[in-house]
Design an enzyme around this catalytic site. Structure first.
Site, PDB file in Angstrom:
ATOM      1  CE  LYS A 296      -3.219   2.718   2.926  1.00  0.00           C
ATOM      2  NZ  LYS A 296      -4.102   2.618   4.127  1.00  0.00           N
ATOM      3  CG  ASP A 301      -5.164   7.828   4.656  1.00  0.00           C
ATOM      4  OD1 ASP A 301      -6.199   8.685   4.084  1.00  0.00           O
ATOM      5  OD2 ASP A 301      -5.534   6.900   5.182  1.00  0.00           O
ATOM      6  CE  LYS A 308      -6.507   8.765   8.120  1.00  0.00           C
ATOM      7  NZ  LYS A 308      -7.222   7.752   8.764  1.00  0.00           N
ATOM      8  CG  ASP A 319      -1.769   5.095   4.989  1.00  0.00           C
ATOM      9  OD1 ASP A 319      -1.857   4.191   5.619  1.00  0.00           O
ATOM     10  OD2 ASP A 319      -3.042   5.678   4.428  1.00  0.00           O
ATOM     11  CG  ASP A 378      -9.972   7.697   6.726  1.00  0.00           C
ATOM     12  OD1 ASP A 378      -8.787   7.535   6.031  1.00  0.00           O
ATOM     13  OD2 ASP A 378      -9.729   7.890   7.866  1.00  0.00           O
ATOM     14  CD  GLU A 380      -6.798   5.427   2.635  1.00  0.00           C
ATOM     15  OE1 GLU A 380      -7.839   5.597   3.062  1.00  0.00           O
ATOM     16  OE2 GLU A 380      -5.574   5.077   2.989  1.00  0.00           O
ATOM     17  NE  ARG A 382     -10.961  -1.014   3.587  1.00  0.00           N
ATOM     18  CZ  ARG A 382     -11.713  -0.966   4.836  1.00  0.00           C
ATOM     19  NH1 ARG A 382     -12.826  -1.791   4.893  1.00  0.00           N
ATOM     20  NH2 ARG A 382     -11.304  -0.574   5.820  1.00  0.00           N
TER      21      ARG A 382
HETATM   22  N1  BES Z   1      -4.207   4.550   6.940  1.00  0.00           N
HETATM   23  C1  BES Z   1      -5.394   4.287   7.879  1.00  0.00           C
HETATM   24  C2  BES Z   1      -5.165   3.037   8.858  1.00  0.00           C
HETATM   25  C3  BES Z   1      -4.186   3.571   9.850  1.00  0.00           C
HETATM   26  C4  BES Z   1      -5.056   4.017  11.249  1.00  0.00           C
HETATM   27  C5  BES Z   1      -3.077   3.261   9.937  1.00  0.00           C
HETATM   28  C6  BES Z   1      -4.111   4.333  12.069  1.00  0.00           C
HETATM   29  C7  BES Z   1      -2.103   3.605  10.965  1.00  0.00           C
HETATM   30  C8  BES Z   1      -2.721   3.975  12.112  1.00  0.00           C
HETATM   31  C9  BES Z   1      -6.500   3.847   6.659  1.00  0.00           C
HETATM   32  O1  BES Z   1      -6.502   4.271   5.472  1.00  0.00           O
HETATM   33  C10 BES Z   1      -7.916   4.097   7.487  1.00  0.00           C
HETATM   34  O2  BES Z   1      -7.962   5.333   7.474  1.00  0.00           O
HETATM   35  N2  BES Z   1      -8.556   3.194   7.948  1.00  0.00           N
HETATM   36  C11 BES Z   1      -9.808   3.340   8.472  1.00  0.00           C
HETATM   37  C12 BES Z   1     -11.112   2.468   7.830  1.00  0.00           C
HETATM   38  C13 BES Z   1     -12.295   2.840   8.563  1.00  0.00           C
HETATM   39  C14 BES Z   1     -12.654   4.352   7.422  1.00  0.00           C
HETATM   40  C15 BES Z   1     -13.345   1.613   7.989  1.00  0.00           C
HETATM   41  C16 BES Z   1      -9.555   3.292   9.718  1.00  0.00           C
HETATM   42  O3  BES Z   1      -9.010   2.472  10.111  1.00  0.00           O
HETATM   43  O4  BES Z   1     -10.222   4.165  10.737  1.00  0.00           O
HETATM   44 ZN    ZN Z   2      -4.719   4.850   4.900  1.00  0.00          ZN
HETATM   45 MN    MN Z   3      -7.314   6.163   5.334  1.00  0.00          MN
END
Ligand code: BES
Ligand code: ZN
Ligand code: MN
Length: 532
Positions: A296, A301, A308, A319, A378, A380, A382
């Site tokens: 990834k 992000d 966020k 990220d 967010d 993104e 996947r």
């Molecule tokens: N890059 C983030 C995941 C992440 C969070 C990595 C904290 C490292 C530390 C990912 O893109 C994300 O934002 N995931 C969301 C998914 C949700 C919206 C279903 C998450 O984990 O909140």
């Molecule tokens: Zn992310």
């Molecule tokens: Mn994200």
């Protein structure tokens, strides 16, 4: 990287006093300023590891420094030889300091103990000059072929990873460290130990590359820049074919997930594709095994329109750690003599909330024709991985492994030291687990239950990009990825926790950790479809 990063510590080997003297004469760096010895804890207080010479030779044959254990000193300073802890006893008359390096309970000592010893030592050994560490034989209690090589590798890895610093943007670098580490073998197989040290140096270089890529600020390490640096690092090897797809090519190739995430950004996306063809391939049942690595690569992000919070965004240059790990691992395949085919695929983009950004409710069509309703921009990772994994599956490799800082839910479940491990093939999952254990990187299995597939059912598309709020978030993300690998054996590592460290601890340094590089190298090195 703007300011020049100091050269990494030089790590070399000497089998005995004679070789040490030659080594000191050969390379600059001055006389030995500190001597490290490994110390185990015990009921009667700390004791030197068996086989440690006393005195330890430090220069001209005959010259040595006493490393006798001083129980009263340990007592006074509260040193109980916990793993990675050190006690410095300053030298007398300008002689070298002695650093006692805690290694814990001798019965539990393993290669990870040696890595942490190496890292603890370089942190304690002072701000310049030459340091010497004594490595006695059968430290781990293991014996047999390769033990001394793995021991040498572990010490070198620990010292190099523990002394890693990202100083690219400091106007002054005030954090000096030793310039040179000599590993003094005590009874070791010198050929093996030397080979192991060389291997540790190469692996550490790959991990440091991944850390550098992650630590660079997000507006410097854009998708275009990441592709350029990857080309500099990978493109020059004769065994690697390197390719970058620009926005037009990404559209022509129908990578709808990657394009959809990139829409909100002023920076164009990239897809990096690098293939390693070994010069001395291993043939198994008439074909050379092929593993595809997918990483990834979100260089920043923001969450997109599902923005966020300020706090949540602070570390989001991290990220692209999956992409960094994959690039780091591929960069040393040739140097390490990996004998299978390896392809690295990294979709790279920012996730930003620009005026043309994908909106919650939009539907994207992925490379393999499947459609995803985007309900939270967010989620993104996947989306871009769906394209990356589709491309990987088209290559019909023996196995696919992806690394992604995918979900905060995985951090909640497993914390910062352990990656979530998902897979569709027990043999391949076991192989990756074993590789991560050898590498000293923590992973733990999480399930892909059929009952949860409905969590990502969409009213209007093949699936949606979020599961049920507050339920099994790391799993619903992995279940979505699983739909893009066909039946190829596949492992997904959710590295959202261990990709980053808040402190200098053991082999980890603040910021990007390069997590996954060492597991990938162990996996590729040990890979052949016939043996588990
Ligand atoms: N890059 C983030 C995941 C992440 C969070 C990595 C904290 C490292 C530390 C990912 O893109 C994300 O934002 N995931 C969301 C998914 C949700 C919206 C279903 C998450 O984990 O909140
Ligand atoms: Zn992310
Ligand atoms: Mn994200």
């Amino acid at each position: 990287m703007t300011t020049e990063t100091p050269a990494p510590l030089a790590v070399t080997y000497a089998a005995d006093a004679q070789e040490l003297q030659e080594e000191l004469g050969r390379t600059g760096g001055g006389p030995v300023a500190s001597v490290g010895v490994l110390v185990f804890s015990g009921d009667d207080g700390p004791r030197l590891a068996d086989g440690t010479p006393d005195p330890v030779p430090v220069g001209a044959v005959g010259a040595g420094v006493s490393v006798a254990v001083d129980g009263a000193l340990f007592e006074r300073r509260g040193f109980t030889a916990k793993v990675g802890r050190t006690l410095v006893a300053l030298g007398t008359d300008g002689g070298p300091a002695v650093v006692f390096i805690g290694c814990g309970d001798a019965r539990k000592a393993d290669f990870e103990t040696l890595r942490r010893a190496g890292a603890g030592f370089v942190r304690a050994a002072g701000r310049s000059g030459t340091a010497l560490v004594v490595l006695p034989e059968s430290f781990t209690g293991e014996s047999g072929a390769g033990v001394d090589s793995r021991a040498g590798q572990a010490v070198a890895e620990g010292a190099l990873l523990g002394s890693y610093r990202f100083v690219g943007h400091k106007s002054e670098n005030d954090e000096g460290q030793i310039d040179r580490l000599i590993v003094l073998g005590a009874g070791l197989d010198g050929t093996g130990a030397r080979r192991g040290i060389e291997r540790g140096i190469r692996i550490s270089r790959a991990v440091s590359l991944a850390r550098d890529l992650v630590n660079e600020p997000p507006s410097s390490m854009t998708p275009r820049r990441l592709a350029e640096v990857a080309e500099e690092e990978l493109g020059s090897s004769g065994e690697v074919t390197f390719e970058v797809w620009d926005e037009q090519r990404i559209a022509d190739e129908h990578l709808g997930g990657l394009l959809g995430v990139a829409r909100g950004s002023a920076e164009p996306p990239r897809l990096i594709r690098a293939s390693y063809e070994p010069s001395d391939p291993l043939e198994v049942d008439g074909h050379v095994p092929h593993v595809v690595l997918v990483g990834k690569g979100i260089t920043f992000d923001s969450g997109g329109l599902s923005l966020k919070t300020a706090g949540g965004m602070m570390t989001m240059k991290t990220d692209m750690s999956g992409a960094a790990a994959v690039i780091g691992a591929l960069s040393v395949c040739g140097d390490l003599g990996i004998r299978i085919r390896v392809t690295a695929l990294t979709p790279v983009t920012e996730n930003m909330p620009g005026g043309r950004a994908t909106k919650p409710g939009d539907v994207l069509t992925i490379r393999n024709g499947k459609t995803i309703e985007v309900l939270n921009t967010d989620a993104e990772g996947r989306l871009v991985l769906a394209d990356g994994l589709s491309l990987a599956a088209e290559l019909e490799p023996d196995a696919i492994i992806d690394l992604a800082t995918l979900t905060g839910a995985c951090v909640v479940a497993l914390g910062n030291a352990v990656a979530g491990l998902f897979g569709n093939d027990d043999d391949f999952s076991a192989r990756v687990t074993a590789a991560s254990q050898r590498a000293g990187e923590g992973t733990w299995p999480l399930p892909l239950p059929d009952e949860y597939r409905k969590h990502i059912d969409s009213d209007i598309a093949d699936m949606k990009n979020i599961g049920k709020t507050g339920e099994a978030g790391a799993i619903s993300a992995a279940l979505l990825l699983a739909r893009f690998v066909n039946d190829v054996p596949w492992v997904h590592l959710d590295i959202a926790g261990p990709a980053r460290s808040d402190e200098n601890d053991g082999v980890l340094t603040k910021g990007g950790t390069g997590f996954g590089v060492r597991t990938l190298i162990e996996l590729l090195d040990g890979y052949s479809p016939s043996s588990v």
